[in-house]
Design a protein around this motif. Structure first.
Motif, PDB file in Angstrom:
ATOM      1  N   ASP A  70     -61.458 -72.523  78.369  1.00  0.00           N
ATOM      2  CA  ASP A  70     -60.697 -72.856  77.438  1.00  0.00           C
ATOM      3  C   ASP A  70     -60.991 -72.074  76.450  1.00  0.00           C
ATOM      4  O   ASP A  70     -59.667 -71.831  75.795  1.00  0.00           O
ATOM      5  CB  ASP A  70     -61.368 -74.854  76.985  1.00  0.00           C
TER       6      ASP A  70
ATOM      7  N   ARG B 143     -53.385 -74.840  74.932  1.00  0.00           N
ATOM      8  CA  ARG B 143     -54.430 -75.414  76.150  1.00  0.00           C
ATOM      9  C   ARG B 143     -54.865 -76.999  76.780  1.00  0.00           C
ATOM     10  O   ARG B 143     -54.932 -77.807  77.545  1.00  0.00           O
ATOM     11  CB  ARG B 143     -55.514 -73.894  75.600  1.00  0.00           C
ATOM     12  N   LYS B 144     -54.771 -77.449  75.877  1.00  0.00           N
ATOM     13  CA  LYS B 144     -55.340 -78.766  76.058  1.00  0.00           C
ATOM     14  C   LYS B 144     -54.083 -79.690  76.770  1.00  0.00           C
ATOM     15  O   LYS B 144     -54.868 -80.775  77.428  1.00  0.00           O
ATOM     16  CB  LYS B 144     -55.125 -79.704  74.308  1.00  0.00           C
TER      17      LYS B 144
ATOM     18  N   LYS C  78     -55.076 -78.862  79.916  1.00  0.00           N
ATOM     19  CA  LYS C  78     -56.500 -79.770  80.405  1.00  0.00           C
ATOM     20  C   LYS C  78     -56.141 -81.340  80.414  1.00  0.00           C
ATOM     21  O   LYS C  78     -57.183 -82.120  81.500  1.00  0.00           O
ATOM     22  CB  LYS C  78     -57.793 -79.007  79.425  1.00  0.00           C
TER      23      LYS C  78
END
Length: 674
Positions: free
Chosen positions: A407, A444-445, A448
């Motif tokens: 991450d 990026r979240k 995820k």
């Protein structure tokens, strides 16, 4: 000429071009923008109107005389035969014929194949060995009676791309522009009108450039059709290639085991997969495994050899459902082919661009102002790939310890790419670095969050960071979760804290809504916001309302004001009256029309119990609603909180909750006078 255009021509004279010229010269030529702007850059890179007109005619003549249209290939061949040689523009690809020990060229539009080409040209331009490069070349014709003689001869060849750029000069000139000017300049350079986009949407457009400026960057964008997802990868740079997602093979992409030829990742800076989505599309599971290894380790192996490469991977495709539907019933990777719907593969993605936030392109969204010649910009971006700015954010911020190494790498690469694009030489202030870090973390979240829905083995991550200067902790949330609610995401959160915003409204013991002071922060592109759910409850009980808003003059602003009045009508008792006094400004060009508009508004709502008065005050700046029920609402943008809609035929014109917002803050305070 606009001020930014003048400044651009002064700083980058000879490296900019008026963006509407490509339409004038393109005609029916199916050729990338960078090819046209390469030619325009040679003849029209100026702000002198007469030179531009002459240059456009010159480029038109070059295209008409030398560009090879497939349906005119036989005419071009005949011309070459009659003249002995002729200059042409075509897409050329080369393969090694090991039986004859020679390189052979193929012409995409002319249709010629297996034409011998010298070793010297290949050594100088190795990218010819991949899927094709647009070139200007002189092709000659020498007939002979010899057996197996090929009459065609490539005399000269030059790929269409700028050979040298001065990055140091580029950085020095960048320092003369503000952040806002530079972002608008980049938007114009990719052909878009910056005035039609919010800051967030501009940044989402610029994320598409990161693969060109960052080595081994993996990006995905899924969204509705018509938003220009693949345009940049086919039109912007001679260093990127756009291929159909269904045409990918191990041999084409990485290495051909039978010949030993290196595939696309060995020759291109960016390999983009168009039309990547589609649940029913077939794919090679072995290819997915090789791609996983390459995306994680920057290397691939076929047979006994291990190869390294720096090509970035981009995946673009269309979604099948609305965002709310996907969040509730599946996930945001729902449209991907079965073999790519793999958590280990998707975990290699550094950023997910929310394509549903980018509006479908309309005519007014394209610019006719000046921008960099895209080939010049492409060479600059390529040169900046050598720089590493992945740790630059650490001077201001510290990421949460729960963020995994993968991450952190994703966040750092996105941050680095945006820093190179927007601040190639200028040192970022803390606030500017925060803007890029927030976007990088959110990008990026988004990946995820969806992986956690797909695979329970992915643990929750606290995507927060600490500002070193103040010690304040900042938590980042994706915009779609703010729009549609966290209940739609089965997310396992760790180290979560209660929001420290001013308290929201709550129900009292009687069940009646108790209003409290608070602050509402609205983000760019956020939806689900209406006047009713934003401040409707605070208007109840007011009999006198003062609205201070300098910008109630343009058509959409007058619409907003009438929608505000409608809310008052909907929420009031029929037997009561409400006095509404509007204070606004009005330029001379709007004065007569707006006076008539407000008079007609007042007459139309009088029968509904709304007593509307107005005044013009050209010196006001504040924007607020003040009421005699004890509340004052401070409006960061006034009533004008939404982005432009598509007009009468756009449902957003009629449903406030469907409109995309502009970023702003709305604060609710108790009026001390009460």
């Amino acid at each position: 000429m606009e001020e930014l255009d003048q400044k651009l021509n002064q700083s980058f004279g000879g490296k900019v071009v008026r963006k509407d010229l490509t339409k004038l010269v393109k005609g029916n030529a199916i050729v990338p923008t960078y090819v046209l702007e390469y030619l325009l850059g040679q003849y029209c890179a100026t702000d002198d109107e007469e030179t531009i007109n002459q240059g456009v005619e010159t480029v038109k003549n070059i295209i008409s005389k030398h560009f090879v249209h497939r349906d005119e290939a036989q005419i071009i061949k005949s011309t070459i035969r009659e003249k002995g040689s002729h200059r042409i523009i075509d897409k050329v690809s080369v393969k090694l014929n090991d039986r004859r020990d020679r390189y052979e060229a193929s012409f995409a539009n002319l249709g010629l194949k297996q034409i011998p080409i010298s070793d010297g040209i290949i050594k100088e331009h190795q990218k010819l060995l991949s899927s094709g490069v647009w070139c200007i070349l002189t092709l000659a014709y020498f007939p002979s009676d010899e057996r197996d003689h090929i009459p065609w001869l490539i005399e000269t060849l030059k790929p269409i791309q700028i050979s040298n750029v001065d990055v140091r000069e580029f950085k020095e000139e960048r320092a003369k522009f503000s952040k806002e000017e530079w972002i608008d300049l980049l938007m114009q350079s990719i052909g878009l009108n910056p005035s039609e986009f919010t800051l967030r949407t501009k940044l989402l457009q610029l994320i598409r450039l990161i693969p060109f400026v960052e080595n081994n960057y993996n990006l995905i964008e899924l969204g509705p059709k018509g938003t220009g997802k693949s345009h940049i990868y086919s039109e912007l740079s001679p260093h990127g290639i756009l291929i159909s997602g269904g045409e990918v093979s191990k041999a084409k992409l990485f290495v051909n085991n039978s010949t030993g030829d290196i595939g696309l990742v060995g020759y291109w800076d960016v390999v983009a997969y168009d039309e990547f989505a589609g649940k029913t599309k077939r794919s090679d599971r072995g290819l997915v495994d090789i791609m996983k290894n390459y995306m994680a380790n920057k290397s691939f192996s076929r047979g006994t050899e291990v190869y390294g490469a720096s090509a970035s991977m981009v995946f673009v495709g269309n979604t099948d459902h609305s965002v709310a539907y996907m969040l509730k019933h599946s996930d945001l990777f729902d449209a991907l082919p079965k073999d790519y719907y793999d958590s280990a593969f998707l975990d290699r993605i550094h950023a997910y661009i929310p394509g549903w936030e980018i509006q479908k392109l309309r005519n007014e969204m394209f610019t006719s102002n000046y921008g960099f010649i895209v080939d010049y910009l492409a060479e600059i971006l390529r040169d900046l790939r050598r720089e590493d700015r992945t740790h630059e954010y650490t001077q201001y911020f510290e990421l949460s310890d729960s963020i995994t190494t993968r991450d952190k790498t994703s966040i750092a690469k996105t941050f680095s790419g945006m820093a190179k694009i927007i601040y190639p030489s200028v040192e970022m202030k803390e606030e500017e670095a925060k803007e890029l870090l927030d976007l990088a973390i959110e990008s990026r979240k988004r990946v995820k969050q969806q992986l956690q829905k797909m695979d329970e083995t992915f643990e929750g991550v606290d995507f927060s960071y600490t500002i070193k200067s103040s010690g304040k902790k900042v938590e980042i949330e994706t915009l779609e979760i703010l729009d549609f609610g966290e209940t739609l995401i089965k997310e396992k959160k760790t180290n979560s804290e209660e929001s420290k915003e001013i308290p929201a409204d709550k129900e009292g013991e009687s069940g009646k809504l108790e209003l409290e002071p608070k602050q509402k922060i609205i983000r760019d592109n956020q939806s689900g916001i209406s006047y009713e759910n934003l401040f409707g409850a605070y208007l109840i009980g007011a009999s006198e309302i003062k609205l201070m808003d300098p910008y109630i003059r343009m058509l959409h602003q007058l619409r907003n004001f009438m929608e505000f009045i409608k809310l008052l009508v909907d929420n009031k008792n029929p037997e009561t009256e409400i006095k509404v006094h509007l204070v606004t400004t009005c330029d001379e060009e709007y004065l007569e029309n707006n006076q008539d508009a407000f008079k007609n508004m007042a007459l139309s709502v009088e029968s509904m119990g709304i007593i509307l008065t107005y005044e013009f005050d050209d010196f006001i700046h504040d924007r607020y609603i003040e009421m005699d029920n004890g509340w004052k609402i401070i409006l960061g943008r006034g009533l004008d909180i939404w982005q432009r809609t598509g007009g009468w035929f756009d449902i957003n014109e009629y449903v406030q909750e469907k409109r995309l917002c502009k970023s702003c803050e709305v604060t609710f305070i108790k009026n001390q006078k009460q």
